[in-house]
Enzyme design. Structure first.
Site, PDB file in Angstrom:
ATOM      1  N   SER A  52       1.274  -1.512  -0.084  1.00 10.56           N
ATOM      2  CA  SER A  52       0.101   0.186   0.364  1.00 10.56           C
ATOM      3  C   SER A  52       1.202   1.232  -0.161  1.00 10.56           C
ATOM      4  O   SER A  52       0.514   2.580  -0.069  1.00 10.56           O
ATOM      5  CB  SER A  52      -1.085  -0.024   0.679  1.00 10.56           C
ATOM      6  OG  SER A  52      -2.274  -0.906   0.658  1.00 10.56           O
ATOM      7  N   LYS A  55      -0.292   3.309  -2.352  1.00 13.32           N
ATOM      8  CA  LYS A  55      -1.104   5.289  -2.497  1.00 13.32           C
ATOM      9  C   LYS A  55      -0.292   6.428  -2.625  1.00 13.32           C
ATOM     10  O   LYS A  55      -1.216   7.139  -2.703  1.00 13.32           O
ATOM     11  CB  LYS A  55      -2.146   4.617  -1.138  1.00 13.32           C
ATOM     12  CG  LYS A  55      -3.217   3.577  -1.723  1.00 13.32           C
ATOM     13  CD  LYS A  55      -4.009   2.505  -0.250  1.00 13.32           C
ATOM     14  CE  LYS A  55      -5.104   1.775  -0.745  1.00 13.32           C
ATOM     15  NZ  LYS A  55      -3.748   0.837  -0.564  1.00 13.32           N
ATOM     16  N   SER A 112      -5.616   3.407   4.572  1.00 14.19           N
ATOM     17  CA  SER A 112      -5.429   2.390   3.139  1.00 14.19           C
ATOM     18  C   SER A 112      -6.342   1.458   2.715  1.00 14.19           C
ATOM     19  O   SER A 112      -6.333  -0.414   2.607  1.00 14.19           O
ATOM     20  CB  SER A 112      -3.861   1.057   3.531  1.00 14.19           C
ATOM     21  OG  SER A 112      -3.305   0.997   2.442  1.00 14.19           O
TER      22      SER A 112
END
Length: 306
Positions: A52, A55, A112
């Protein structure tokens, strides 16, 4: 929205002896943000799965569009069937549900959620694939030669790889280009529709001075963390990848910050010194039972620069 259319080593006392063996050395990096000098680096050019941390790039591109006037932060993000079907963690909006872009981005950075990342990508670029193309174009602009994105949320794909060096380039770009929105990366928790959502980065609550940025985890990547901290007029950027647990990644990043702020680490060169030569296959911790089959090293007591 127009941009999205078309087209020498450091001597260290014990950080870390590391929990991985030589077949899978885990990346660590500490950078002085003001000078751009590296204070500590270990396998910073080793290819790794971002999970993640992906992101961070999603947020960077969206913020750039908003700040350029190409996007309204109140733009409605509609949850598609594809976005809603992403594996956990999910925010859980049903297909057809709507949420403002600024809320989706804020929540995604705190917790997330994979469905929100894909929904944001689709709403901004028309499709996740088009957004991913923009992500890779931005990698080229920033000089992230060891990074390639396949999806917007960081779920495992063998082709989605990065390095600690490249994540540092991205984090520095975010701090440089979005100072007015940097606080979005440092919310210890946020609220939405009566829900309190806590950040997966526990250092925001537990380490004085930590004010961003992002966590990541998949079984093949292990536990990753990019974090910034400000103390005594100095800002440091720390990166740890491939940790066996949330506790381990927090401990190693804390140790890096402790040593950096205490002046025990001296500059060893510019960040560019730790660039990769390009894309390469990433270490896959799934073969190590997601890291659990490897012994954890004792936490470092001190660091010395050399």
């Amino acid at each position: 929205m127009r941009r999205f259319i078309g087209g020498c080593l450091i001597a260290v006392a014990v950080l870390p002896a590391l929990w991985l063996d030589s077949a899978a050395a885990a990346p660590r990096l500490l950078v002085d943000v003001r000078t751009g000098q590296v204070l500590y680096a270990d396998d910073a050019a080793t290819s790794w799965y971002p999970a993640s941390l992906t992101k961070l790039m999603v947020a960077h591109l969206v913020m750039r569009e908003v700040e350029a006037g190409e996007l309204d932060p109140r733009t409605i993000v509609t949850m598609s069937t594809h976005a809603a079907s992403q594996p956990p963690s999910r925010f859980g909006l049903k297909p057809g549900s709507e949420i403002e872009l600024r809320d989706a981005l804020r929540i995604m950075l705190v917790r997330s959620y994979n469905d929100l990342a894909v929904a944001v990508a689709e709403s901004v670029a028309g499709s996740e694939a088009a957004f991913v193309e923009a992500m890779n174009r931005e990698c080229a602009r920033l000089g992230m030669r060891g990074t390639h994105f396949v999806n917007a949320n960081g779920l495992h794909d063998p082709g989605q790889v990065t390095t600690a060096h490249d994540m540092a380039l991205l984090a520095l770009a975010i701090m440089r280009e979005h100072p007015q929105n940097f606080a979005m990366f440092g919310n210890a928790e946020t609220q939405f529709d009566g829900r309190t959502i806590k950040n997966t980065n526990g250092l925001l609550r537990d380490y004085p001075g930590v004010d961003g940025m992002k966590t990541g985890y998949t079984c093949p990547s292990g536990f990753n963390l990019v974090a910034t901290a400000y103390r005594g007029g100095r800002r440091l950027l720390a990166i740890a990848m491939g940790e066996p647990s949330t506790k381990a990644r927090a401990a190693d990043v804390s140790a890096l910050f402790d040593a950096g702020f205490a002046g025990r680490l001296k500059p060893v060169g510019p960040l560019s010194r730790y660039d990769s030569s390009g894309l390469s296959p990433a270490v896959d911790l799934k073969s190590y039972a997601c890291g659990k089959s490897l012994p954890a090293a004792a936490l470092p007591l001190a660091l010395t620069g050399g």
